[in-house]
Write a protein that holds these residues in place. Structure first.
Motif, PDB file in Angstrom:
ATOM      1  N   HIS A  27      45.243  33.775  40.947  1.00  0.00           N
ATOM      2  CA  HIS A  27      45.108  34.285  39.583  1.00  0.00           C
ATOM      3  C   HIS A  27      44.015  35.331  39.492  1.00  0.00           C
ATOM      4  O   HIS A  27      43.719  35.815  38.423  1.00  0.00           O
ATOM      5  N   ARG A  28      43.406  35.672  40.619  1.00  0.00           N
ATOM      6  CA  ARG A  28      42.321  36.642  40.604  1.00  0.00           C
ATOM      7  C   ARG A  28      42.832  38.070  40.599  1.00  0.00           C
ATOM      8  O   ARG A  28      42.055  38.999  40.536  1.00  0.00           O
ATOM      9  N   TRP A  53      44.241  39.836  38.311  1.00  0.00           N
ATOM     10  CA  TRP A  53      43.948  40.570  37.076  1.00  0.00           C
ATOM     11  C   TRP A  53      42.506  40.379  36.621  1.00  0.00           C
ATOM     12  O   TRP A  53      42.050  41.066  35.714  1.00  0.00           O
ATOM     13  N   ALA A  54      41.783  39.458  37.223  1.00  0.00           N
ATOM     14  CA  ALA A  54      40.444  39.131  36.736  1.00  0.00           C
ATOM     15  C   ALA A  54      39.474  40.308  36.863  1.00  0.00           C
ATOM     16  O   ALA A  54      38.779  40.651  35.907  1.00  0.00           O
ATOM     17  N   PRO A  56      40.052  43.729  37.377  1.00  0.00           N
ATOM     18  CA  PRO A  56      40.351  44.881  36.504  1.00  0.00           C
ATOM     19  C   PRO A  56      40.154  44.568  35.024  1.00  0.00           C
ATOM     20  O   PRO A  56      39.682  45.414  34.263  1.00  0.00           O
ATOM     21  N   LEU A  57      40.473  43.359  34.608  1.00  0.00           N
ATOM     22  CA  LEU A  57      40.298  42.982  33.211  1.00  0.00           C
ATOM     23  C   LEU A  57      38.816  42.930  32.851  1.00  0.00           C
ATOM     24  O   LEU A  57      38.409  43.419  31.791  1.00  0.00           O
ATOM     25  N   ALA A  58      38.001  42.369  33.721  1.00  0.00           N
ATOM     26  CA  ALA A  58      36.560  42.314  33.466  1.00  0.00           C
ATOM     27  C   ALA A  58      35.954  43.718  33.445  1.00  0.00           C
ATOM     28  O   ALA A  58      35.108  44.020  32.603  1.00  0.00           O
ATOM     29  N   SER A  86      37.521  46.508  32.659  1.00  0.00           N
ATOM     30  CA  SER A  86      37.974  47.174  31.438  1.00  0.00           C
ATOM     31  C   SER A  86      37.180  46.690  30.229  1.00  0.00           C
ATOM     32  O   SER A  86      36.775  47.493  29.381  1.00  0.00           O
ATOM     33  N   LEU A  87      36.947  45.403  30.133  1.00  0.00           N
ATOM     34  CA  LEU A  87      36.183  44.850  29.028  1.00  0.00           C
ATOM     35  C   LEU A  87      34.742  45.366  29.058  1.00  0.00           C
ATOM     36  O   LEU A  87      34.174  45.701  28.016  1.00  0.00           O
ATOM     37  N   CYS A 115      33.752  48.254  30.315  1.00  0.00           N
ATOM     38  CA  CYS A 115      33.786  49.666  29.907  1.00  0.00           C
ATOM     39  C   CYS A 115      33.919  49.795  28.393  1.00  0.00           C
ATOM     40  O   CYS A 115      33.287  50.650  27.778  1.00  0.00           O
TER      41      CYS A 115
END
Length: 109
Positions: free
Chosen positions: A34-35, A37-38, A40-42, A44-45, A47
């Motif tokens: 499950h890592r 998306w972790a 890139p999502l972190a 993006s958040l 930024c």
């Protein structure tokens, strides 16, 4: 009635022997990740938070113009206030920082 069903031909198919064991072995060998998306999502958040902070802290040019206009209006001219065409009388004020003047129009000819 089963003869008229579209899945009638599928009922004759039989899975190969050992299929369930192979499926279970394949599922156990694959660990769910499950890592993916972790990170890139972190990022993006992070930024978005930095961008929101920069935009919130950026000075507004309208505020600068208003502040400059107020400072200009509050600063008395170097030679003092000059009135022409009227008589000026100083009126007493209880506050020493406040100056009050009364203008009396000059008599018309």
């Amino acid at each position: 009635m089963d003869e008229h069903m579209p899945t009638r031909a599928l009922a004759r198919l039989t899975p190969p022997p050992g299929g369930e064991q192979r499926l279970r072995a394949a599922l156990v060998a694959k660990t769910p990740s499950h890592r993916g998306w972790a990170l890139p999502l972190a990022a993006s958040l992070g930024c978005i938070c930095v961008l929101a902070g920069v935009l919130a802290l950026r000075p507004d040019p309208v505020d600068d113009r208003i502040r400059e206009a107020v400072e200009t209006a509050m600063t008395p001219p170097a030679g003092g206030i000059r009135v022409s065409g009227a008589q000026v009388e100083k009126v007493g004020s209880p506050d020493p920082d406040v100056r009050i003047y009364r203008l009396a129009a000059a008599p018309t000819r």
